[in-house]
Enzyme design. Structure first.
Site, short mmCIF file in Angstrom:
data_model
loop_
_atom_site.label_atom_id
_atom_site.label_comp_id
_atom_site.label_asym_id
_atom_site.label_seq_id
_atom_site.Cartn_x
_atom_site.Cartn_y
_atom_site.Cartn_z
N TYR A 143 0.84 -1.21 0.00
CA TYR A 143 0.00 0.00 0.00
C TYR A 143 0.87 1.26 0.00
CZ TYR A 143 -3.86 3.11 1.36
OH TYR A 143 -4.79 4.11 1.41
N VAL A 185 -9.68 0.94 12.82
CA VAL A 185 -9.89 1.07 14.26
C VAL A 185 -11.23 1.70 14.62
CG1 VAL A 185 -8.62 3.28 14.51
CG2 VAL A 185 -8.68 1.62 16.39
N VAL A 186 -11.68 2.71 13.89
CA VAL A 186 -12.92 3.38 14.29
C VAL A 186 -14.09 2.41 14.18
CG1 VAL A 186 -14.55 5.23 13.74
CG2 VAL A 186 -12.10 5.70 13.70
N THR A 208 -0.55 7.08 17.96
CA THR A 208 -1.57 8.11 17.69
C THR A 208 -2.02 8.09 16.23
OG1 THR A 208 -0.02 9.86 17.03
CG2 THR A 208 -0.47 9.63 19.39
N1 UDP Z 1 -5.88 -0.77 15.76
C1 UDP Z 1 -6.24 -1.33 16.99
N2 UDP Z 1 -7.31 -2.17 17.02
C2 UDP Z 1 -8.05 -2.45 15.90
C3 UDP Z 1 -7.68 -1.88 14.66
C4 UDP Z 1 -6.58 -1.03 14.63
O1 UDP Z 1 -5.62 -1.09 18.01
O2 UDP Z 1 -9.03 -3.20 16.02
C5 UDP Z 1 -4.75 0.19 15.73
C6 UDP Z 1 -3.72 -0.09 14.65
O3 UDP Z 1 -2.75 -1.02 15.10
C7 UDP Z 1 -3.16 1.29 14.42
C8 UDP Z 1 -4.36 2.22 14.63
O4 UDP Z 1 -5.28 1.47 15.44
O5 UDP Z 1 -2.19 1.61 15.39
C9 UDP Z 1 -5.04 2.64 13.35
O6 UDP Z 1 -5.27 1.49 12.58
P1 UDP Z 1 -6.14 1.49 11.26
O7 UDP Z 1 -6.06 0.11 10.71
O8 UDP Z 1 -7.48 2.06 11.54
O9 UDP Z 1 -5.43 2.53 10.29
P2 UDP Z 1 -3.92 2.79 9.84
O10 UDP Z 1 -3.00 1.94 10.67
O11 UDP Z 1 -3.87 2.42 8.41
O12 UDP Z 1 -3.72 4.23 10.12
#
Ligand code: UDP
Length: 310
Positions: A143, A185-186, A208
């Site tokens: 990605y 995560v959201v 963060t």
């Molecule tokens: N994350 C988490 N639990 C979840 C999904 C994601 O703790 O169920 C964490 C993930 O490891 C990262 C952050 O939340 O540190 C954001 O993850 P996401 O997959 O939403 O987006 P990205 O990493 O692509 O910014």
């Protein structure tokens, strides 16, 4: 204008289709439905200005259009790592196909790039002139590097073939129409909280992110597409940064859930900090987000409540 939105059945794409139709444009929504959903565009099917095309941008497409928003690419790590070769192909072959279309039709093309081009950033917050810190052989590279190549292709078609390009770097975006199983995560936290299941944090939760509500993001995309003398790249995101632990606590509070927080293993190559520097967007596009995280979650939770109970 006739406008092509690739990835038009996704979270951002479907809200963008709504906005463009409301402005009176004709919209062609292209999607392969790998992560997008017909449900997101179902309400538009009766509109005489709306067409849908089931297609994957790794194959060429030939239609007459005046603007192209190229959003097609899985954006959740769970999905983009499911078939990493396809992910990088979407960004190399797919972006090349869209640029060839832009070249032939003389359409302006906007590429959805990402904060992931900054990798695990050594500069904080991230301005556009920071070159990033990306692991080229890690599990996120399909990605991150894919989107970096996409930016390179855009710039080279811009310089070599005078294609009219726009590049935006999108930071974490959320809102209604995210898939329940999206994996980011959201959506994970809201769904878990609503079901009373544990909210599972990867690692200690001190990493963060900065979350932008989808309507703010769409306003920025349209602003950038219609900006005449600035091709970017420009960051689009909400500069309010919070830890993943804070997000979990906020979600539990706003859903009035009795769920608990648990910690699992840290994800591989997970960026530690991320926050957009949006000085450029403020200055050139006169754009900034207006919906803060609490309000955005309040707008998103009812959608997921409906999804998990239906
Ligand atoms: N994350 C988490 N639990 C979840 C999904 C994601 O703790 O169920 C964490 C993930 O490891 C990262 C952050 O939340 O540190 C954001 O993850 P996401 O997959 O939403 O987006 P990205 O990493 O692509 O910014």
């Amino acid at each position: 204008m006739r406008i092509l939105v690739t990835g038009g059945a996704g979270l951002i794409g479907s809200h963008l289709c709504d906005s463009l139709l409301a402005q009176g444009h004709e919209v062609v929504c292209l999607d392969n439905y790998f992560t997008g959903s017909k449900r997101n565009i179902f309400h538009l099917l009766d509109s005489k200005n709306f067409e849908i095309l089931r297609h994957d941008i790794i194959n060429p497409v030939d239609i007459e259009v005046e603007q192209i928003y190229n959003l097609a690419c899985p954006a959740s790590p769970v999905f983009y790592q499911f078939n990493p070769v396809r992910t990088i192909q979407a960004n190399v072959l797919g972006v090349t196909n869209m640029l060839e279309l832009a070249k032939r039709t003389r359409a302006r093309i906007l590429q959805a790039s990402t904060s992931e081009v900054y990798g695990d950033p050594r500069v904080h917050p991230q301005p556009e002139d920071y070159w990033g810190n990306v692991n080229p052989i890690g599990v996120r590279a399909c990605y991150d590097e894919g989107k970096r190549v996409a930016e390179t292709l855009m710039m080279d078609y811009g310089r070599q073939d005078r294609v009219d390009i726009r590049i935006v770097r999108i930071f974490n975006t959320y809102g209604p129409r995210m898939a329940v199983n999206d994996g980011r995560v959201v959506s994970n936290f809201i769904v878990q909280a609503l079901k009373g299941e544990d909210l599972r944090i990867n690692g200690n939760g001190m990493q963060t992110r900065s979350f932008c509500f989808v309507s703010d993001l769409v306003r920025g995309l349209v602003g950038m597409m219609n900006q005449d003398d600035f091709r970017g790249p420009v960051n689009l995101g909400n500069p309010r940064e919070l830890t993943i632990l804070d997000l979990a606590r906020k979600t539990i509070q706003l859903t009035e859930s009795s769920a608990s927080i648990v910690h699992g293993e840290a994800a591989s190559d997970d960026p530690v900090r991320r926050q957009p520097d949006i000085a450029l967007a403020r200055q050139i596009l006169r754009w900034e987000p207006t919906i803060d995280i609490d309000e955005g979650l309040e707008l998103t939770i009812p959608y997921f409540r409906q999804q998990v109970t239906s």
